[in-house]
Design a protein around this motif. Structure first.
Motif, short mmCIF file in Angstrom:
data_model
loop_
_atom_site.label_atom_id
_atom_site.label_comp_id
_atom_site.label_asym_id
_atom_site.label_seq_id
_atom_site.Cartn_x
_atom_site.Cartn_y
_atom_site.Cartn_z
N LYS A 395 0.85 -1.19 0.00
CA LYS A 395 0.00 0.00 0.00
C LYS A 395 0.89 1.23 0.00
O LYS A 395 1.96 1.25 0.62
N LYS A 489 -5.06 6.44 -0.66
CA LYS A 489 -5.07 5.25 -1.53
C LYS A 489 -5.46 5.63 -2.95
O LYS A 489 -5.88 6.76 -3.23
N THR A 491 -7.77 3.94 -6.23
CA THR A 491 -8.72 2.90 -6.62
C THR A 491 -9.09 3.05 -8.09
O THR A 491 -8.93 4.11 -8.69
N GLU A 501 -9.18 -1.24 -4.80
CA GLU A 501 -7.96 -0.52 -4.46
C GLU A 501 -6.77 -1.14 -5.17
O GLU A 501 -6.60 -2.37 -5.21
N LYS A 503 -2.93 -2.07 -5.47
CA LYS A 503 -1.86 -2.40 -4.51
C LYS A 503 -0.63 -2.87 -5.28
O LYS A 503 -0.64 -2.98 -6.50
#
Length: 783
Positions: A395, A489, A491, A501, A503
């Motif tokens: 992340k 984050k 997405t 999301e 990663k």
């Protein structure tokens, strides 16, 4: 924030130069001066003293020019200079302190004393001053739960360490020790942020512990005085107009003692994409004369603004509005240290208020200028070709978590096979370039609240790059927790609404130094459309001041001989960068330009006249009303309608508590007959208990008219915490008639029992008379 120190500086100078026995600051730290706060006056060696002060930040002026600028301040007719300390300049890393070069605060104070000026010190820990993070060091944000300007134990511990270091350097230069420092400020404009008076007391105690024995003070705007004033700390008031009204507010919380304006604004600062601000010389002279006639002390913020070199320019919010590197401020002494019309008008005014035996020195000559003929950059170093080894993470994280304070960050991941989708970034801080396989897909600008873009269909293994440039951290109010890069984050939202999301990231930090040009870059000859460093050079036979014309370039930073001049952005209003002569050298001079967008022409030149007010067309035309758009209110019952009184004081309107998300104020007419305009300086809404509702989530949903071409009259100014900036309906091209409406999206449904309105301060045009108020849980028809 600027008001307190300015006020203190002014009063100290006036006292020292007091009538009959004019006592200039001692030129050597041997003779002590007795400075006190009396029942009615500042007292210098027992005699009434009026402080005539001007603010100048030594961090915004090349050290080689400090003496020249101080001579200018003295020649204008001031007796005190006020100066902030910026914590992030003096403690760039925890426990590593810097008091050298442009951070040499002690040398600045000694030079002020040599020129016969007293000093009002504003050590922080918080400053504001349109400086990155309000002067706080960026590394405070590495602590995720830090409570800024609160009694958070870690925050207070760091404040104590910092202020103790300040005491080691500057306490020996107090007037009690024969130095020039007459007063010191406790925190800065805290009433606009919080109301924890115990916190203010702790900061005061740290200053005392650090060795400060001179009078201490706090400063606040007129409407916030009640939030932070303590009976055991002297207080001053900040304002940009109507001294009579502001001093009345000060007297409500401080019935006795001398009157002082800690920050009096002769102009204003500039933000990218908005008009260059100016202030009326006639009004400034009139209002300072009022203060002199009433024996009130003052500090002019700014007397000399200078330049926010490097990456230290801050930002206001909401909405996010990064400030320009030029801090000219339309001050009496220009960015390059020139005397102006305002300078001469104030000098002539002060000649009539000198103390017996006081004279004004001759005005120093302007520093000479040179023209640098146009030259081209000859080499390029694309950012993507100069990346270091990545940090791999499932992340992503923000810039501070990677121990980076300034510069950019590249976030990279691989995509799977998908149809077109929406890329959502939560959140972009502050300017992002989105690429797929090296092709630019979008540019996202935090100023416009842009956090998403459409992606084309992708195949498995396609590379997504998000290059994020960190601009200035917010320097004011509750949005100061302004971490950089991507703050949460990323997405992808598919056409069927499915959100996932992303990663598996590679993160490439791209730190940039405020004191040295980037090193170890692989330069080559050629052209590119990618974000790149550009290098060029020019030769000089003499070194003098100049202004680097960057009007053909995109967006980025410039270094000359390793010194960072600051930021440029082709949207304006600034299209040049001030180059101090001492930073140039005879013979070859090297220039490095980082441009994220790429230049139209890779040409630079040094010219003699700055370009401070040249907006691009796209920047000027950003308004909160679409062509032909009108909101429909005729079928809605207003929650209140009434009339404002004439004048410039704050006015409070109360009504039965109503819930809603969209607030509309409709101006039906103005105080002046046949005046078609509407203007508002500030608005606050009140909750069910009559308390001001936080404004950090507010957004302008609609304004029927805004002046954006010839003035900064944008609707966002009604909640920018600045009484001198206003929403102004259009006047330069056409002047639409009443009614005028402004609609604010409060970000969530709230309970509202009224509002506070601050009229335009400097002139009567546009002040509202009759009005209606609407509050709705859903959007008004037409939005």
């Amino acid at each position: 924030m600027k008001i307190i120190s300015a006020v203190l500086s002014l009063f100290f100078v006036v006292s020292v130069a007091s009538a009959q026995n004019l006592t200039p600051p001692p030129t050597k730290p041997t003779t002590t001066v007795d400075f006190k706060i009396g029942e009615d006056d500042f007292l210098l060696n027992g005699k009434p003293f009026v402080i005539r002060c001007g603010e100048m930040h030594f961090a915004r002026v090349p050290k080689e020019y400090w003496a020249h600028r101080l001579k200018m301040i003295k020649a204008m007719g001031l007796n005190t200079v006020c100066a902030y300390l910026f914590w992030n300049m003096h403690e760039p890393q925890p426990g590593k302190f810097n008091w050298e070069g442009m951070a040499d605060a002690a040398e600045f104070c000694k030079l002020a004393q040599k020129e016969g000026l007293y000093v009002i010190l504003r050590p922080g820990p918080y400053a504001c001053a349109e400086w990155d993070f309000g002067g706080f060091p960026w590394w405070l944000l590495k602590k995720k739960d830090i409570g800024l300007r609160t009694q958070d134990p870690y925050y207070l511990a760091r404040c104590r360490i910092y202020l103790n270091e300040v005491g080691k350097i500057l306490a020996p230069l107090q007037t009690t020790n024969g130095g020039p420092i007459i007063m010191a400020q406790v925190e800065n404009e805290y009433g606009s942020y919080g109301n924890d008076k115990e916190y203010i007391g702790k900061i005061r105690d740290y200053l005392v512990e650090a060795g400060f024995k001179i009078p201490l003070f706090t400063c606040d705007g007129a409407s916030q005085l009640g939030e932070a004033v303590r009976d055991d700390i002297f207080s001053v008031v900040n304002f940009g107009g109507n001294p009579e009204s502001a001093f009345k507010e000060l007297r409500k919380v401080r019935p006795t003692g001398p009157l002082m304006c800690g920050e009096y604004y002769p102009g204003w600062f500039d933000s990218w994409g908005a008009k260059h601000h100016t202030g009326s010389t006639e009004v400034v002279v009139k209002e300072i004369k009022y203060m002199l006639d009433h024996k009130a002390s003052f500090s002019i913020y700014m007397a000399h603004g200078g330049t926010t070199f490097g990456q230290f320019a801050g930002a206001n919010s909401p909405p996010y509005a990064p400030e320009t590197s030029s801090y000219d401020y339309d001050a009496p002494i220009s960015e390059a240290g020139w005397d102006t019309e305002k300078f001469h008008a104030l000098r002539n005014l002060f000649k009539g208020y000198l103390q017996p035996g006081e004279t004004l020195p001759e005005i120093p000559k302007r520093n000479p200028l040179i023209v640098i003929p146009a030259f081209a950059t000859t080499e390029i170093a694309p950012i993507f070709s100069n990346l270091k080894s990545p940090i791999k993470a499932e992340k992503l994280r923000n810039m501070e978590e990677y121990d980076q304070g300034y510069g950019s960050m590249l976030y990279r991941t691989k995509l799977s096979k998908k149809n077109s989708s929406i890329l959502n970034i939560k959140d972009v801080h502050d300017f992002a370039l989105v690429y797929i396989n090296g092709k630019r897909i979008a540019v996202l600008d935090r100023r416009k609240n842009e956090n998403s873009c459409k992606l084309p269909a992708t195949k498995s293994g396609d590379v997504l790059d998000i290059l994020v440039e960190a601009m200035g951290r917010v320097n004011y109010d509750s949005d100061m927790y302004d971490r950089k890069g991507i703050t949460d984050k990323v997405t992808l939202t598919e056409l069927n609404g499915t959100e996932k999301e992303l990663k598996g990231w590679e993160i490439f930090p791209i730190p940039l130094n405020n004191n040295a040009a980037p090193k170890n870059l692989k330069y080559k000859r050629g052209k590119t459309t990618m974000p790149s460093f550009y290098k060029g050079s020019f030769s000089l036979n003499e070194t003098c001041d100049t202004f680097l014309d960057v009007s053909t370039w995109g967006k980025g930073l410039v270094w000359i001989n390793g010194k960072c001049l600051g930021r440029f952005w082709n949207i304006g209003p600034t299209q040049t960068m001030y180059v101090p002569g001492p930073w140039l050298k005879k013979g070859k001079n090297e220039v490095v330009v980082l441009d994220y967008l790429g230049p139209i022409k890779n040409i630079l030149a040094g010219i003699k006249t700055p370009k401070l007010d040249e907006l691009t067309k796209s920047a000027k035309n950003t308004v909160h009303r679409k062509e032909g758009q009108n909101i429909q209110l005729q079928d809605i019952t207003p929650v209140y309608q009434g009339s404002f009184e004439s004048g410039i004081a704050w006015q409070t309107v109360k009504f039965n508590t109503v819930k809603g998300r969209y607030f509309c104020l409709e101006a039906l007419n103005s105080q002046r007959k046949d005046d078609p305009y509407t203007t508002i300086a500030e608005l606050y809404l009140l909750d069910e208990n009559g308390k001001e509702i936080p404004r950090n989530n507010w957004k302008i949903a609609y304004a029927d008219s805004e002046e954006r071409d010839e003035d900064d009259g944008k609707a966002d100014n009604v909640f920018d915490l600045q009484g001198t900036s206003i929403w102004h309906t259009q006047w330069s091209d056409k002047s639409p008639k009443h009614p005028h409406q402004i609609v604010i999206d409060l970000g969530a449904e709230i309970s509202c029992s009224g509002f506070k309105y601050l009229p335009r301060q400097n002139v009567e045009n546009g002040r509202i008379k009759d009005f209606k108020v609407y509050l709705s849980s859903s959007k008004f028809k037409g939005l």
